[in-house]
Design an enzyme around this catalytic site. Structure first.
Site, PDB file in Angstrom:
ATOM      1  N   ASP A 172      -0.140   4.876   1.216  1.00 44.66           N
ATOM      2  CA  ASP A 172      -0.357   5.728   2.392  1.00 44.66           C
ATOM      3  C   ASP A 172      -0.150   4.933   3.677  1.00 44.66           C
ATOM      4  O   ASP A 172      -0.768   3.891   3.880  1.00 44.66           O
ATOM      5  CB  ASP A 172      -1.775   6.296   2.386  1.00 44.66           C
ATOM      6  CG  ASP A 172      -1.982   7.321   1.287  1.00 44.66           C
ATOM      7  OD1 ASP A 172      -0.983   7.715   0.665  1.00 44.66           O
ATOM      8  OD2 ASP A 172      -3.130   7.725   1.046  1.00 44.66           O
ATOM      9  N   LEU A 205     -11.397   6.457   7.551  1.00 52.79           N
ATOM     10  CA  LEU A 205     -11.275   6.719   6.123  1.00 52.79           C
ATOM     11  C   LEU A 205     -10.015   6.124   5.513  1.00 52.79           C
ATOM     12  O   LEU A 205      -9.859   6.108   4.289  1.00 52.79           O
ATOM     13  CB  LEU A 205     -11.281   8.235   5.871  1.00 52.79           C
ATOM     14  CG  LEU A 205     -12.429   9.030   6.507  1.00 52.79           C
ATOM     15  CD1 LEU A 205     -12.295  10.504   6.162  1.00 52.79           C
ATOM     16  CD2 LEU A 205     -13.785   8.492   6.071  1.00 52.79           C
ATOM     17  N   LYS A 206      -9.125   5.601   6.340  1.00 49.76           N
ATOM     18  CA  LYS A 206      -7.855   5.066   5.833  1.00 49.76           C
ATOM     19  C   LYS A 206      -8.103   3.842   4.955  1.00 49.76           C
ATOM     20  O   LYS A 206      -8.807   2.917   5.345  1.00 49.76           O
ATOM     21  CB  LYS A 206      -6.926   4.696   6.993  1.00 49.76           C
ATOM     22  CG  LYS A 206      -6.278   5.908   7.644  1.00 49.76           C
ATOM     23  CD  LYS A 206      -5.195   5.493   8.631  1.00 49.76           C
ATOM     24  CE  LYS A 206      -4.458   6.696   9.186  1.00 49.76           C
ATOM     25  NZ  LYS A 206      -3.422   6.297  10.153  1.00 49.76           N
ATOM     26  N   LYS A 235     -12.221  18.328  -2.861  1.00 45.74           N
ATOM     27  CA  LYS A 235     -11.344  17.770  -1.827  1.00 45.74           C
ATOM     28  C   LYS A 235     -10.042  17.304  -2.444  1.00 45.74           C
ATOM     29  O   LYS A 235      -8.948  17.532  -1.899  1.00 45.74           O
ATOM     30  CB  LYS A 235     -12.050  16.602  -1.115  1.00 45.74           C
ATOM     31  CG  LYS A 235     -11.174  15.898  -0.073  1.00 45.74           C
ATOM     32  CD  LYS A 235     -10.416  14.705  -0.625  1.00 45.74           C
ATOM     33  CE  LYS A 235      -9.420  14.170   0.374  1.00 45.74           C
ATOM     34  NZ  LYS A 235      -8.660  13.012  -0.138  1.00 45.74           N
ATOM     35  N   ASP A 241       0.874  -1.169   0.000  1.00 44.24           N
ATOM     36  CA  ASP A 241       0.000   0.000   0.000  1.00 44.24           C
ATOM     37  C   ASP A 241       0.917   1.227   0.000  1.00 44.24           C
ATOM     38  O   ASP A 241       2.109   1.117   0.304  1.00 44.24           O
ATOM     39  CB  ASP A 241      -0.886  -0.021   1.252  1.00 44.24           C
ATOM     40  CG  ASP A 241      -1.821   1.179   1.319  1.00 44.24           C
ATOM     41  OD1 ASP A 241      -2.272   1.647   0.272  1.00 44.24           O
ATOM     42  OD2 ASP A 241      -2.081   1.642   2.446  1.00 44.24           O
ATOM     43  N   TRP A 247     -10.183  16.730   3.878  1.00 40.87           N
ATOM     44  CA  TRP A 247     -11.538  16.294   4.236  1.00 40.87           C
ATOM     45  C   TRP A 247     -12.135  17.199   5.314  1.00 40.87           C
ATOM     46  O   TRP A 247     -13.325  17.525   5.273  1.00 40.87           O
ATOM     47  CB  TRP A 247     -11.531  14.850   4.734  1.00 40.87           C
ATOM     48  CG  TRP A 247     -11.475  13.794   3.687  1.00 40.87           C
ATOM     49  CD1 TRP A 247     -10.602  12.739   3.616  1.00 40.87           C
ATOM     50  CD2 TRP A 247     -12.361  13.624   2.556  1.00 40.87           C
ATOM     51  NE1 TRP A 247     -10.874  11.955   2.519  1.00 40.87           N
ATOM     52  CE2 TRP A 247     -11.950  12.474   1.857  1.00 40.87           C
ATOM     53  CE3 TRP A 247     -13.458  14.351   2.074  1.00 40.87           C
ATOM     54  CZ2 TRP A 247     -12.595  12.030   0.702  1.00 40.87           C
ATOM     55  CZ3 TRP A 247     -14.098  13.905   0.922  1.00 40.87           C
ATOM     56  CH2 TRP A 247     -13.661  12.759   0.246  1.00 40.87           C
ATOM     57  N   LYS A 282     -10.803  -1.149  -1.517  1.00 38.39           N
ATOM     58  CA  LYS A 282     -10.614  -2.047  -0.385  1.00 38.39           C
ATOM     59  C   LYS A 282     -11.809  -1.891   0.566  1.00 38.39           C
ATOM     60  O   LYS A 282     -12.351  -0.800   0.670  1.00 38.39           O
ATOM     61  CB  LYS A 282      -9.315  -1.692   0.351  1.00 38.39           C
ATOM     62  CG  LYS A 282      -8.070  -1.774  -0.530  1.00 38.39           C
ATOM     63  CD  LYS A 282      -6.871  -1.130   0.160  1.00 38.39           C
ATOM     64  CE  LYS A 282      -5.673  -1.056  -0.772  1.00 38.39           C
ATOM     65  NZ  LYS A 282      -4.538  -0.337  -0.181  1.00 38.39           N
ATOM     66  N   ASP A 324      -1.398  -0.770   6.259  1.00 39.04           N
ATOM     67  CA  ASP A 324      -1.545  -0.117   7.569  1.00 39.04           C
ATOM     68  C   ASP A 324      -3.002   0.064   7.958  1.00 39.04           C
ATOM     69  O   ASP A 324      -3.289   0.519   9.067  1.00 39.04           O
ATOM     70  CB  ASP A 324      -0.856   1.252   7.574  1.00 39.04           C
ATOM     71  CG  ASP A 324      -1.654   2.291   6.802  1.00 39.04           C
ATOM     72  OD1 ASP A 324      -1.839   3.409   7.327  1.00 39.04           O
ATOM     73  OD2 ASP A 324      -2.106   1.991   5.683  1.00 39.04           O
ATOM     74  N   SER A 361     -15.336   7.422   1.111  1.00 36.17           N
ATOM     75  CA  SER A 361     -14.966   8.307   2.220  1.00 36.17           C
ATOM     76  C   SER A 361     -15.948   9.469   2.327  1.00 36.17           C
ATOM     77  O   SER A 361     -16.382   9.836   3.424  1.00 36.17           O
ATOM     78  CB  SER A 361     -13.543   8.855   2.032  1.00 36.17           C
ATOM     79  OG  SER A 361     -12.575   7.838   2.155  1.00 36.17           O
TER      80      SER A 361
END
Length: 219
Positions: free
Chosen positions: A12, A45-46, A77, A10, A26, A146, A171, A53
């Site tokens: 982020d 929101l991750k 956004k 991933d 956001w 996801k 994460d 989101s």
């Protein structure tokens, strides 16, 4: 057990931490709509796609909007987010990433990026890691976010390896679930209390070695 041939990452929270920029963008949007979101709320929101989101945020604010307006807000956004991440440099790469990737390449393992972000290629370019991956699967190449495993199964397909020959590094809870649903060994980066579905949990890549991961994934 097949030998591990590929590591899928991933972006982020694994390679860089752009969560703060997502949160800032956001929160600015929520504020303009007349309510606020906390950093704790932002954890939900991750690893979640942009439109999903937005739906979570609107539900939090008790708002229902037509799709056309939602597309407009999501684009706004994203523009605020891009303004922030366009200033990123190699200094934004998380600790331990460079060393870990050096070990990955020495071990002749294939690598793929599996990110729902449509901005992933731009971020990789900004931090100088575009050439670190054999395949890049981002939000423009998938139709499901996801926890659907599509982003990782497509990565495996592009690398021409089977899912059980892959290790996923994530994460986020949604990302860990995606990796597991894709039939892959999953390394969770963060808290074991949160990433309960992961096969192995570590604080970050900084405290892992490739040999550690391969030993666990090959059991």
């Amino acid at each position: 057990m097949k030998p591990i041939k590929a590591f899928l990452f991933d972006l982020d929270g694994v390679i860089v931490d752009t969560a703060i920029y997502h949160y800032q963008a956001w929160r600015r949007l929520a504020n303009e709509l007349g309510f606020d979101i906390s950093e704790e709320f932002n954890e939900r929101l991750k690893g979640v796609s942009r439109m999903d989101s937005l739906d979570i945020i609107l539900a939090h604010g008790g708002m229902t909007l037509p799709d056309e307006k939602k597309e407009e807000l999501a684009a706004q956004k994203n523009q605020w987010y891009l303004d922030l991440v366009s200033r990123m440099t190699s200094d934004d790469i998380l600790p331990g990433v460079a060393t870990f990737f050096s070990q990955v390449h020495k071990a002749n393992l294939l690598t793929a990026l599996g990110s729902v972000s449509k901005n992933a290629p731009m971020i990789l370019e900004r931090i100088g890691m575009s050439d670190a991956f054999d395949a890049i699967i981002d939000g423009t190449k998938i139709s499901k976010g996801k926890p659907d495993p599509e982003v990782f199964t497509k990565g495996a397909a592009e690398l021409e390896v089977d899912p059980d020959e892959c290790v996923v590094f994530e994460d986020a809870v949604a990302g860990v679930e995606a990796g597991k649903r894709g039939g892959m060994f999953v390394v969770g980066l963060g808290s074991p209390d949160v990433l309960t579905q992961a096969d192995l949990v570590a604080a970050s890549l900084d405290v892992l070695t490739v040999d550690d991961v391969l030993a666990k994934a090959s059991v």
